[in-house]
Design a protein around this motif. Structure first.
Motif, PDB file in Angstrom:
ATOM      1  N   VAL A 150      33.460 -45.155  -0.121  1.00 33.67           N
ATOM      2  CA  VAL A 150      32.613 -45.027   1.060  1.00 33.67           C
ATOM      3  C   VAL A 150      33.456 -45.412   2.262  1.00 33.67           C
ATOM      4  O   VAL A 150      34.214 -46.379   2.211  1.00 33.67           O
ATOM      5  N   SER A 151      33.340 -44.637   3.315  1.00 32.52           N
ATOM      6  CA  SER A 151      34.091 -44.978   4.522  1.00 32.52           C
ATOM      7  C   SER A 151      33.196 -45.808   5.437  1.00 32.52           C
ATOM      8  O   SER A 151      32.171 -45.352   5.897  1.00 32.52           O
ATOM      9  N   ALA A 152      33.593 -47.057   5.665  1.00 31.99           N
ATOM     10  CA  ALA A 152      32.812 -47.942   6.542  1.00 31.99           C
ATOM     11  C   ALA A 152      33.775 -48.892   7.217  1.00 31.99           C
ATOM     12  O   ALA A 152      34.882 -49.117   6.731  1.00 31.99           O
ATOM     13  N   SER A 153      33.336 -49.463   8.340  1.00 30.61           N
ATOM     14  CA  SER A 153      34.244 -50.366   9.044  1.00 30.61           C
ATOM     15  C   SER A 153      34.362 -51.675   8.268  1.00 30.61           C
ATOM     16  O   SER A 153      33.411 -52.130   7.637  1.00 30.61           O
ATOM     17  N   GLY A 154      35.557 -52.259   8.284  1.00 32.09           N
ATOM     18  CA  GLY A 154      35.797 -53.501   7.561  1.00 32.09           C
ATOM     19  C   GLY A 154      36.035 -53.311   6.075  1.00 32.09           C
ATOM     20  O   GLY A 154      35.922 -54.246   5.299  1.00 32.09           O
ATOM     21  N   THR A 155      36.365 -52.076   5.670  1.00 27.08           N
ATOM     22  CA  THR A 155      36.609 -51.833   4.246  1.00 27.08           C
ATOM     23  C   THR A 155      37.851 -50.981   4.061  1.00 27.08           C
ATOM     24  O   THR A 155      38.346 -50.379   5.011  1.00 27.08           O
ATOM     25  N   TYR A 156      38.372 -50.943   2.826  1.00 27.32           N
ATOM     26  CA  TYR A 156      39.434 -50.004   2.504  1.00 27.32           C
ATOM     27  C   TYR A 156      39.190 -49.444   1.109  1.00 27.32           C
ATOM     28  O   TYR A 156      38.431 -50.013   0.332  1.00 27.32           O
ATOM     29  N   LEU A 157      39.810 -48.304   0.837  1.00 24.50           N
ATOM     30  CA  LEU A 157      39.593 -47.620  -0.428  1.00 24.50           C
ATOM     31  C   LEU A 157      40.796 -47.839  -1.331  1.00 24.50           C
ATOM     32  O   LEU A 157      41.937 -47.829  -0.891  1.00 24.50           O
ATOM     33  N   HIS A 158      40.512 -48.055  -2.616  1.00 22.33           N
ATOM     34  CA  HIS A 158      41.592 -48.231  -3.580  1.00 22.33           C
ATOM     35  C   HIS A 158      41.091 -47.813  -4.948  1.00 22.33           C
ATOM     36  O   HIS A 158      40.105 -48.346  -5.440  1.00 22.33           O
ATOM     37  N   GLU A 159      41.748 -46.835  -5.533  1.00 20.15           N
ATOM     38  CA  GLU A 159      41.439 -46.351  -6.881  1.00 20.15           C
ATOM     39  C   GLU A 159      39.936 -46.101  -7.075  1.00 20.15           C
ATOM     40  O   GLU A 159      39.312 -46.608  -8.011  1.00 20.15           O
ATOM     41  N   GLY A 160      39.357 -45.339  -6.168  1.00 22.62           N
ATOM     42  CA  GLY A 160      37.972 -44.913  -6.337  1.00 22.62           C
ATOM     43  C   GLY A 160      36.920 -45.941  -5.995  1.00 22.62           C
ATOM     44  O   GLY A 160      35.731 -45.705  -6.181  1.00 22.62           O
ATOM     45  N   LYS A 161      37.355 -47.113  -5.509  1.00 22.34           N
ATOM     46  CA  LYS A 161      36.370 -48.128  -5.132  1.00 22.34           C
ATOM     47  C   LYS A 161      36.559 -48.515  -3.667  1.00 22.34           C
ATOM     48  O   LYS A 161      37.600 -48.262  -3.078  1.00 22.34           O
ATOM     49  N   THR A 162      35.545 -49.168  -3.111  1.00 23.53           N
ATOM     50  CA  THR A 162      35.610 -49.631  -1.732  1.00 23.53           C
ATOM     51  C   THR A 162      35.664 -51.156  -1.730  1.00 23.53           C
ATOM     52  O   THR A 162      34.821 -51.804  -2.347  1.00 23.53           O
ATOM     53  N   TYR A 163      36.659 -51.695  -1.050  1.00 23.22           N
ATOM     54  CA  TYR A 163      36.832 -53.139  -0.992  1.00 23.22           C
ATOM     55  C   TYR A 163      36.689 -53.615   0.450  1.00 23.22           C
ATOM     56  O   TYR A 163      36.985 -52.888   1.391  1.00 23.22           O
TER      57      TYR A 163
END
Lengths: 248, 198
Positions: free
Chosen positions: B16-29
């Protein structure tokens, strides 16, 4: 560090010199958001260590020719107070030891803070050791992680740190000052919490490859306990009222 | 209180693209501390990055050939280009404007500049500014109404307060908002506070 004649009894009745079990940490207390003017801050009491950390930035990079147009420059300054311990720490500003520790802390955080978001700026981590009792660099890292998170700087991961080592033939976690000085080996180690990647590992003394492996496994467990307290400190800073001050 | 998420923790099990997050291997952190509220990730504290269209309050610090260099509570000063903005300003003067242009290294141009009369500028954490403004400026309007002060809020964390009206009440109300920015139902709490301390 003291000759063998001064060596205290490090083990008695299966307990360590301060009565801990082999894998037991010293009492650890972490508080987030203690400084008014810093963007983020933390205070850590880890056994006899007292460490305070403030984070500033991203701010204007000085000197300007050091600025990187692609990312922020991480800077760290670790210092020991003149009254931090019985030894001659902090007598005259930066020394070989504190320069080294500043460098390794900076490199540990270089790998988690998303510096690419803030080009041409710098991010400062200031760590002051008020009282030292062995393992100040891991206490400094524990404090700096909490301070960076409370500053709201984007990080890919949290860092948790612990020291492991070998004392009188036993593998122990979180060495105190006596164990550090008179033990066979001392290995501060810091992990990224999620991926368990090692971001800092140093070692004094000797270990066999098998002992090293066992030590790293023990360190992962110890770091997990440290992380739990770091997380609690950050949650607590939002529980009642935030101690966030602003300039008037 | 809602569940708190720390940097490096999983926010969503999918991308999911949202502020305060990053994507890694299919998950949002998460990259910053935040809360989950109604399946949305709300960052609690986040370093401000200027965006085009943000309202800002600034202090003029230097006059240059190309325009006025302005302190915006950012790592580097913003620019009011006099070629585009026909305005004469004094050093130390306060302005309210919109960010017209940002480049990839963070250089900022300000447009639609208005001069602000002498007043007080306070600094607040930029991540708390949305709460100070409130939904459709509800929070800000009630503070303006009850205190009789003129207030301009910049997304950059500078707040200008005019000299007329009950300025101490505004400062106290803003402090109350900042300290409780992560709680819900804040507009009512502040309304009661303003009524009690009038």
């Amino acid at each position: 560090m003291g000759g063998s004649a001064d060596k205290p009894v490090l083990f008695q009745d299966g307990k360590r010199i301060d009565g801990r079990a082999l894998d037991e940490l010293r009492p650890l207390k972490i508080v987030a958001g203690v400084l008014k003017e810093a963007e983020g801050s933390a205070y850590v009491e880890w056994g006899g260590n007292k460490v305070i950390c403030g984070v500033y930035g991203p701010r204007e990079c000085i000197p300007k020719h050091d600025a990187n147009p692609y990312k922020a420059l991480m800077k760290c300054r670790y210092t020991m107070s003149p009254f931090a311990s019985l030894e001659e720490h902090g007598r005259s500003g930066p020394n070989r030891r504190s320069t080294e520790i500043s460098k390794v802390i900076k490199e540990a955080f270089d790998s988690v803070v998303m510096t690419g978001e803030f080009p041409k700026t710098q991010i400062d981590i200031y760590v002051d050791v008020l009282q030292a009792e062995g393992g100040t660099r891991i206490a400094a890292i524990a404090a700096a992680t909490v301070a960076l998170a409370s500053a709201g700087l984007p990080m890919k991961d949290m860092i948790s740190s612990v020291a492991v080592g070998k004392v009188d033939g036993h593998l122990v976690v979180d060495l105190g000052k006596a164990e550090d000085n008179f033990g066979e080996s001392d290995m501060p180690i810091a992990f990224k919490h999620r991926s368990k990647e090692i971001v800092l590992m140093q070692m004094d003394g000797r270990l066999t490859p098998e002992e090293l492996g066992a030590n790293i496994d023990a360190a992962i467990e110890g770091a997990e306990k440290v992380y739990a307290l770091q997380a609690e400190a950050l949650r607590k800073s939002y529980e009642v009222t935030e101690k966030q001050e602003f300039r008037m | 209180m809602e569940k708190m998420i720390l940097p490096g923790e999983v926010v969503w099990g999918r991308e999911v693209s949202a502020s305060g997050t990053y994507l890694h291997e299919g998950k949002t952190y998460a990259t910053v501390m935040g809360m989950m509220r109604e399946e949305k990730f709300i960052p609690l504290q986040m370093t401000y990055k200027p965006k085009v269209g943000d309202n800002v309050v600034g202090i003029v610090v230097e006059e240059r050939r190309a325009g006025y260099s302005t302190d915006l509570n950012l790592p580097y000063n913003g620019m009011i280009p006099t070629r585009k903005v026909r305005i004469t300003l004094d050093m130390g003067g306060m302005v309210y404007g919109k960010i017209a242009w940002v480049d990839e290294v963070g250089n900022v141009d300000i447009g639609e500049v208005d001069r602000l009369p002498p007043g007080k500028i306070i600094t607040v954490p930029p991540s708390k500014v949305p709460r100070i403004i409130g939904k459709k400026s509800s929070m800000l309007n009630q503070i303006r109404e009850k205190s009789g002060c003129s207030i301009f809020v910049g997304n950059n964390g500078y707040i200008w307060i005019g000299t007329r009206g009950n300025v101490p009440l505004v400062l106290k109300a803003i402090r109350l908002i900042i300290e409780n920015a992560h709680t819900s139902g804040l507009t009512d709490v502040v309304a009661k506070y303003l009524e009690d301390n009038k």
